[in-house]
Design a protein around this motif. Structure first.
Motif, PDB file in Angstrom:
ATOM      1  N   VAL A  76     -11.848  11.940  -5.800  1.00  0.00           N
ATOM      2  CA  VAL A  76     -11.693  11.338  -7.125  1.00  0.00           C
ATOM      3  C   VAL A  76     -10.462  10.444  -7.157  1.00  0.00           C
ATOM      4  O   VAL A  76     -10.488   9.335  -7.708  1.00  0.00           O
ATOM      5  CB  VAL A  76     -11.596  12.417  -8.218  1.00  0.00           C
ATOM      6  N   TYR A  77      -9.360  10.923  -6.576  1.00  0.00           N
ATOM      7  CA  TYR A  77      -8.149  10.104  -6.518  1.00  0.00           C
ATOM      8  C   TYR A  77      -8.418   8.801  -5.773  1.00  0.00           C
ATOM      9  O   TYR A  77      -8.013   7.720  -6.224  1.00  0.00           O
ATOM     10  CB  TYR A  77      -7.005  10.856  -5.821  1.00  0.00           C
ATOM     11  N   PHE A 130       0.834  -1.195   0.000  1.00  0.00           N
ATOM     12  CA  PHE A 130       0.000   0.000   0.000  1.00  0.00           C
ATOM     13  C   PHE A 130       0.871   1.249   0.000  1.00  0.00           C
ATOM     14  O   PHE A 130       0.554   2.234  -0.675  1.00  0.00           O
ATOM     15  CB  PHE A 130      -0.920   0.003   1.220  1.00  0.00           C
ATOM     16  N   ALA A 131       1.957   1.212   0.740  1.00  0.00           N
ATOM     17  CA  ALA A 131       2.887   2.347   0.752  1.00  0.00           C
ATOM     18  C   ALA A 131       3.473   2.570  -0.641  1.00  0.00           C
ATOM     19  O   ALA A 131       3.586   3.700  -1.115  1.00  0.00           O
ATOM     20  CB  ALA A 131       4.001   2.096   1.768  1.00  0.00           C
ATOM     21  N   ALA A 132       3.821   1.463  -1.311  1.00  0.00           N
ATOM     22  CA  ALA A 132       4.389   1.573  -2.646  1.00  0.00           C
ATOM     23  C   ALA A 132       3.348   2.061  -3.648  1.00  0.00           C
ATOM     24  O   ALA A 132       3.638   2.868  -4.534  1.00  0.00           O
ATOM     25  CB  ALA A 132       4.943   0.218  -3.092  1.00  0.00           C
ATOM     26  N   ALA A 133       2.120   1.582  -3.503  1.00  0.00           N
ATOM     27  CA  ALA A 133       1.060   1.928  -4.456  1.00  0.00           C
ATOM     28  C   ALA A 133       0.615   3.372  -4.341  1.00  0.00           C
ATOM     29  O   ALA A 133       0.082   3.933  -5.301  1.00  0.00           O
ATOM     30  CB  ALA A 133      -0.137   1.004  -4.255  1.00  0.00           C
ATOM     31  N   THR A 134       0.827   3.987  -3.183  1.00  0.00           N
ATOM     32  CA  THR A 134       0.358   5.360  -2.975  1.00  0.00           C
ATOM     33  C   THR A 134       1.510   6.356  -2.919  1.00  0.00           C
ATOM     34  O   THR A 134       1.358   7.447  -2.387  1.00  0.00           O
ATOM     35  CB  THR A 134      -0.458   5.444  -1.672  1.00  0.00           C
ATOM     36  N   THR A 135       2.650   5.953  -3.476  1.00  0.00           N
ATOM     37  CA  THR A 135       3.785   6.876  -3.533  1.00  0.00           C
ATOM     38  C   THR A 135       3.399   8.124  -4.327  1.00  0.00           C
ATOM     39  O   THR A 135       2.891   8.034  -5.439  1.00  0.00           O
ATOM     40  CB  THR A 135       4.994   6.202  -4.205  1.00  0.00           C
ATOM     41  N   GLY A 136       3.614   9.276  -3.756  1.00  0.00           N
ATOM     42  CA  GLY A 136       3.277  10.527  -4.426  1.00  0.00           C
ATOM     43  C   GLY A 136       1.881  11.031  -4.129  1.00  0.00           C
ATOM     44  O   GLY A 136       1.527  12.144  -4.524  1.00  0.00           O
ATOM     45  N   ALA A 137       1.076  10.229  -3.439  1.00  0.00           N
ATOM     46  CA  ALA A 137      -0.288  10.646  -3.101  1.00  0.00           C
ATOM     47  C   ALA A 137      -0.263  11.615  -1.923  1.00  0.00           C
ATOM     48  O   ALA A 137       0.665  11.610  -1.108  1.00  0.00           O
ATOM     49  CB  ALA A 137      -1.140   9.432  -2.756  1.00  0.00           C
ATOM     50  N   THR A 138      -1.274  12.434  -1.827  1.00  0.00           N
ATOM     51  CA  THR A 138      -1.393  13.330  -0.684  1.00  0.00           C
ATOM     52  C   THR A 138      -1.818  12.525   0.538  1.00  0.00           C
ATOM     53  O   THR A 138      -2.350  11.412   0.419  1.00  0.00           O
ATOM     54  CB  THR A 138      -2.438  14.425  -0.945  1.00  0.00           C
ATOM     55  N   THR A 139      -1.595  13.079   1.706  1.00  0.00           N
ATOM     56  CA  THR A 139      -1.990  12.392   2.937  1.00  0.00           C
ATOM     57  C   THR A 139      -3.490  12.147   2.964  1.00  0.00           C
ATOM     58  O   THR A 139      -3.949  11.054   3.323  1.00  0.00           O
ATOM     59  CB  THR A 139      -1.581  13.221   4.165  1.00  0.00           C
ATOM     60  N   ALA A 140      -4.259  13.151   2.554  1.00  0.00           N
ATOM     61  CA  ALA A 140      -5.714  13.007   2.547  1.00  0.00           C
ATOM     62  C   ALA A 140      -6.159  11.938   1.558  1.00  0.00           C
ATOM     63  O   ALA A 140      -7.038  11.117   1.858  1.00  0.00           O
ATOM     64  CB  ALA A 140      -6.368  14.343   2.204  1.00  0.00           C
ATOM     65  N   GLY A 141      -5.550  11.916   0.367  1.00  0.00           N
ATOM     66  CA  GLY A 141      -5.899  10.916  -0.633  1.00  0.00           C
ATOM     67  C   GLY A 141      -5.605   9.513  -0.156  1.00  0.00           C
ATOM     68  O   GLY A 141      -6.399   8.589  -0.359  1.00  0.00           O
ATOM     69  N   ARG A 142      -4.439   9.343   0.484  1.00  0.00           N
ATOM     70  CA  ARG A 142      -4.064   8.031   1.004  1.00  0.00           C
ATOM     71  C   ARG A 142      -5.029   7.581   2.092  1.00  0.00           C
ATOM     72  O   ARG A 142      -5.411   6.411   2.150  1.00  0.00           O
ATOM     73  CB  ARG A 142      -2.636   8.082   1.549  1.00  0.00           C
ATOM     74  N   ARG A 143      -5.434   8.493   2.955  1.00  0.00           N
ATOM     75  CA  ARG A 143      -6.334   8.124   4.052  1.00  0.00           C
ATOM     76  C   ARG A 143      -7.715   7.736   3.554  1.00  0.00           C
ATOM     77  O   ARG A 143      -8.292   6.748   4.022  1.00  0.00           O
ATOM     78  CB  ARG A 143      -6.425   9.291   5.041  1.00  0.00           C
ATOM     79  N   VAL A 144      -8.244   8.493   2.595  1.00  0.00           N
ATOM     80  CA  VAL A 144      -9.570   8.154   2.065  1.00  0.00           C
ATOM     81  C   VAL A 144      -9.518   6.821   1.321  1.00  0.00           C
ATOM     82  O   VAL A 144     -10.424   5.988   1.439  1.00  0.00           O
ATOM     83  CB  VAL A 144     -10.089   9.267   1.133  1.00  0.00           C
ATOM     84  N   LEU A 145      -8.447   6.602   0.565  1.00  0.00           N
ATOM     85  CA  LEU A 145      -8.286   5.338  -0.149  1.00  0.00           C
ATOM     86  C   LEU A 145      -8.216   4.172   0.834  1.00  0.00           C
ATOM     87  O   LEU A 145      -8.805   3.110   0.592  1.00  0.00           O
ATOM     88  CB  LEU A 145      -7.023   5.379  -1.007  1.00  0.00           C
TER      89      LEU A 145
END
Length: 222
Positions: free
Chosen positions: A101-102, A15-30
């Motif tokens: 959306v992300y 999950f860390a690798a898949a969300t590289t470059g994502a914002t903190t908010a985007g990662r949390r919602v995902l």
């Protein structure tokens, strides 16, 4: 360590690798989306048993083999370096997408094979079905306790995923690239092992027992 335990620990790194470059908010919602799906999917099997698999005439060994094939393809992409580009944070018209959306697009890409069958695989499904049969005699109290346990596990997943940003920041882009390649190789080997276990469970004498279970564990396997 059982394959189930390895899958859960491995999923956090993925999950860390898949969300590289994502914002903190985007990662949390995902993370919330994936955890909610895991809860609903596992709760379904806890309540209804193997109804879904029986409806389609699918055995647990067949489900395991199919999951192993999907995981192998994912591991191959990671080992070849295609993974980071495929899962890079999407952008719309040159601008970063909104958090919701992300998360929605990320969920569509990661739900299979990340959530199923890596996180919720045959081992987790079997465990849910077994405990459901044992708690059925307690009626509504047993049902509530089982669903509560699944909810607690889902909450733990959310918290663990929310902390993966620390991993990305600590390793940096080069570090995450290296980790992705190494994890891809491990995932390929893990996928092959899952397929071997599935074949062993669906045949007689075709696979040696010490090959399907090279490291016996009292806690079972995935």
């Amino acid at each position: 360590m059982s394959l189930t335990e390895l899958s859960v620990n491995f999923f956090v790194a993925l999950f860390a690798a898949a969300t590289t470059g994502a914002t903190t908010a985007g990662r949390r919602v995902l993370a919330i989306y994936i955890s909610l799906f895991s809860f609903v999917f596992l709760a379904f099997f806890f309540v209804s048993g193997l109804t879904l698999l029986k409806f389609f005439g699918i055995s647990l060994p067949a489900f395991r083999i199919a999951g192993g094939v999907l995981l192998f393809l994912l591991g191959l992409d990671m080992a070849r370096g295609d993974f980071a580009d495929a899962l890079a944070a999407p952008k719309g018209d040159g601008e970063p997408l909104s958090t919701r959306v992300y998360a929605s697009q990320g969920f569509a890409r990661l739900v299979v094979p990340f959530a199923v069958p890596l996180l919720i695989g045959p081992g987790a499904i079997s465990t849910a079905v077994i405990y459901a049969s044992e708690t059925r005699r307690f009626g509504f109290a047993g049902l509530s306790a089982g669903l509560g346990a699944i909810a607690a596990v889902s909450l733990t997943i959310v918290i663990s995923f929310w902390l993966t940003g620390l991993i990305s920041r600590a390793l940096g882009r080069i570090g995450m690239t290296i980790v992705i390649r190494v994890l891809g190789l491990i995932l390929c080997a893990m996928a092959v092992q899952i397929i071997i276990i599935g074949v062993a469970a669906s045949t007689h004498g075709l696979i040696r027992h010490d090959t399907a279970a090279p490291y016996p564990s009292t806690s079972g396997d995935n």
